[in-house]
Motif scaffolding. Structure first.
Motif, PDB file in Angstrom:
ATOM      1  N   VAL A  15      66.564  64.353  65.659  1.00 13.45           N
ATOM      2  CA  VAL A  15      67.856  64.937  66.029  1.00 13.45           C
ATOM      3  C   VAL A  15      68.691  65.183  64.775  1.00 13.45           C
ATOM      4  N   PHE A  16      68.704  64.217  63.860  1.00 14.39           N
ATOM      5  CA  PHE A  16      69.456  64.384  62.618  1.00 14.39           C
ATOM      6  C   PHE A  16      68.837  65.456  61.729  1.00 14.39           C
ATOM      7  N   LEU A  17      67.511  65.555  61.721  1.00 10.53           N
ATOM      8  CA  LEU A  17      66.845  66.612  60.952  1.00 10.53           C
ATOM      9  C   LEU A  17      67.248  67.985  61.481  1.00 10.53           C
ATOM     10  N   LYS A  18      67.264  68.131  62.784  1.00 16.41           N
ATOM     11  CA  LYS A  18      67.697  69.392  63.396  1.00 16.41           C
ATOM     12  C   LYS A  18      69.133  69.703  62.986  1.00 16.41           C
ATOM     13  N   ARG A  19      69.995  68.716  63.061  1.00 14.55           N
ATOM     14  CA  ARG A  19      71.399  68.906  62.682  1.00 14.55           C
ATOM     15  C   ARG A  19      71.513  69.306  61.212  1.00 14.55           C
ATOM     16  N   ALA A  75      63.044  67.515  46.920  1.00 19.08           N
ATOM     17  CA  ALA A  75      64.484  67.806  46.911  1.00 19.08           C
ATOM     18  C   ALA A  75      65.006  67.931  48.346  1.00 19.08           C
ATOM     19  N   PHE A  76      64.197  68.533  49.217  1.00 16.18           N
ATOM     20  CA  PHE A  76      64.596  68.641  50.622  1.00 16.18           C
ATOM     21  C   PHE A  76      64.751  67.248  51.223  1.00 16.18           C
ATOM     22  N   GLN A  77      63.783  66.362  50.958  1.00 16.99           N
ATOM     23  CA  GLN A  77      63.865  65.000  51.487  1.00 16.99           C
ATOM     24  C   GLN A  77      65.105  64.271  50.958  1.00 16.99           C
ATOM     25  N   GLU A  78      65.403  64.461  49.698  1.00 18.56           N
ATOM     26  CA  GLU A  78      66.575  63.806  49.112  1.00 18.56           C
ATOM     27  C   GLU A  78      67.865  64.316  49.748  1.00 18.56           C
ATOM     28  N   ARG A  79      67.965  65.607  49.938  1.00 20.80           N
ATOM     29  CA  ARG A  79      69.150  66.186  50.577  1.00 20.80           C
ATOM     30  C   ARG A  79      69.286  65.710  52.020  1.00 20.80           C
ATOM     31  N   LEU A  80      68.167  65.649  52.716  1.00 15.75           N
ATOM     32  CA  LEU A  80      68.181  65.142  54.086  1.00 15.75           C
ATOM     33  C   LEU A  80      68.658  63.689  54.100  1.00 15.75           C
ATOM     34  N   GLY A  81      68.142  62.882  53.192  1.00 14.76           N
ATOM     35  CA  GLY A  81      68.564  61.480  53.111  1.00 14.76           C
ATOM     36  C   GLY A  81      70.047  61.331  52.889  1.00 14.76           C
ATOM     37  N   LYS A  82      70.600  62.109  51.983  1.00 14.22           N
ATOM     38  CA  LYS A  82      72.047  62.061  51.729  1.00 14.22           C
ATOM     39  C   LYS A  82      72.834  62.495  52.964  1.00 14.22           C
ATOM     40  N   PHE A  83      72.312  63.478  53.667  1.00 15.07           N
ATOM     41  CA  PHE A  83      72.951  63.968  54.885  1.00 15.07           C
ATOM     42  C   PHE A  83      72.931  62.893  55.981  1.00 15.07           C
ATOM     43  N   LEU A  84      71.854  62.118  56.043  1.00 14.72           N
ATOM     44  CA  LEU A  84      71.680  61.116  57.101  1.00 14.72           C
ATOM     45  C   LEU A  84      72.577  59.896  56.953  1.00 14.72           C
ATOM     46  N   VAL A  85      72.931  59.548  55.736  1.00 14.60           N
ATOM     47  CA  VAL A  85      73.627  58.287  55.489  1.00 14.60           C
ATOM     48  C   VAL A  85      74.860  58.102  56.380  1.00 14.60           C
ATOM     49  N   PRO A  86      75.816  59.024  56.429  1.00 12.42           N
ATOM     50  CA  PRO A  86      76.997  58.775  57.262  1.00 12.42           C
ATOM     51  C   PRO A  86      76.664  58.553  58.740  1.00 12.42           C
ATOM     52  N   ASP A  87      75.758  59.352  59.291  1.00 11.05           N
ATOM     53  CA  ASP A  87      75.395  59.189  60.702  1.00 11.05           C
ATOM     54  C   ASP A  87      74.659  57.876  60.941  1.00 11.05           C
ATOM     55  N   LEU A  88      73.741  57.530  60.058  1.00 10.80           N
ATOM     56  CA  LEU A  88      72.997  56.286  60.232  1.00 10.80           C
ATOM     57  C   LEU A  88      73.914  55.072  60.112  1.00 10.80           C
ATOM     58  N   LEU A  89      74.852  55.120  59.180  1.00 14.99           N
ATOM     59  CA  LEU A  89      75.788  54.008  59.054  1.00 14.99           C
ATOM     60  C   LEU A  89      76.683  53.898  60.288  1.00 14.99           C
ATOM     61  N   LEU A  90      77.060  55.019  60.834  1.00 14.18           N
ATOM     62  CA  LEU A  90      77.876  55.008  62.048  1.00 14.18           C
ATOM     63  C   LEU A  90      77.088  54.444  63.230  1.00 14.18           C
ATOM     64  N   VAL A  91      75.867  54.903  63.398  1.00 15.80           N
ATOM     65  CA  VAL A  91      75.039  54.474  64.523  1.00 15.80           C
ATOM     66  C   VAL A  91      74.609  53.011  64.386  1.00 15.80           C
ATOM     67  N   PHE A  92      74.264  52.604  63.173  1.00 19.63           N
ATOM     68  CA  PHE A  92      73.689  51.278  62.977  1.00 19.63           C
ATOM     69  C   PHE A  92      74.596  50.323  62.204  1.00 19.63           C
ATOM     70  N   LYS A  93      75.893  50.577  62.185  1.00 16.75           N
ATOM     71  CA  LYS A  93      76.801  49.766  61.377  1.00 16.75           C
ATOM     72  C   LYS A  93      76.784  48.289  61.761  1.00 16.75           C
ATOM     73  N   ARG A  94      76.488  47.980  62.998  1.00 17.08           N
ATOM     74  CA  ARG A  94      76.470  46.570  63.409  1.00 17.08           C
ATOM     75  C   ARG A  94      75.323  45.801  62.759  1.00 17.08           C
ATOM     76  N   PHE A  95      74.346  46.527  62.215  1.00 15.19           N
ATOM     77  CA  PHE A  95      73.217  45.863  61.562  1.00 15.19           C
ATOM     78  C   PHE A  95      73.384  45.791  60.051  1.00 15.19           C
ATOM     79  N   VAL A  96      74.475  46.333  59.517  1.00 12.20           N
ATOM     80  CA  VAL A  96      74.700  46.363  58.080  1.00 12.20           C
ATOM     81  C   VAL A  96      75.656  45.243  57.690  1.00 12.20           C
ATOM     82  N   ASP A  97      75.216  44.429  56.778  1.00 16.01           N
ATOM     83  CA  ASP A  97      76.052  43.349  56.253  1.00 16.01           C
ATOM     84  C   ASP A  97      76.803  43.907  55.056  1.00 16.01           C
TER      85      ASP A  97
END
Length: 99
Positions: A15-19, A75-97
């Protein structure tokens, strides 16, 4: 048998890749990639956040998107990773110390 041994990836990544593809290019680019790779069914039955899908599909889409957009795969993978960080932190913030 494929080299991934039937490994699966969480639907959220698809879903995030599509976005990502749609935000950096457009919806038509996403549809083009799916059609070009013979994955038209993912257009009519899109990836769902609460499902798992073959990891080969993820790599196929990422490789096709990198080619389509003229970006080296790493480079595509790196850009995707940077794009994912905010969404992943929002979705999984309860698991981040924070410490």
């Amino acid at each position: 048998m494929n080299s991934f041994g039937g490994d699966k990836m969480h639907g959220s990544i698809f879903v995030f890749l599509k976005r990502f593809v749609e935000s950096t290019h457009n919806y038509n680019t996403w549809v083009y990639i799916l059609e070009k790779e013979g994955m038209q069914e993912r257009h009519t039955a899109p990836y769902q956040m609460n499902e798992v899908y073959p990891i080969e599909e993820l790599f196929t889409i990422m490789s096709a998107a990198a080619r389509k957009t003229g970006v080296p795969h790493h480079a595509f993978q790196e850009r995707l990773g940077k794009f994912l960080v905010p969404d992943l932190l929002l979705v999984f913030k309860r698991f981040v110390d924070p410490s």
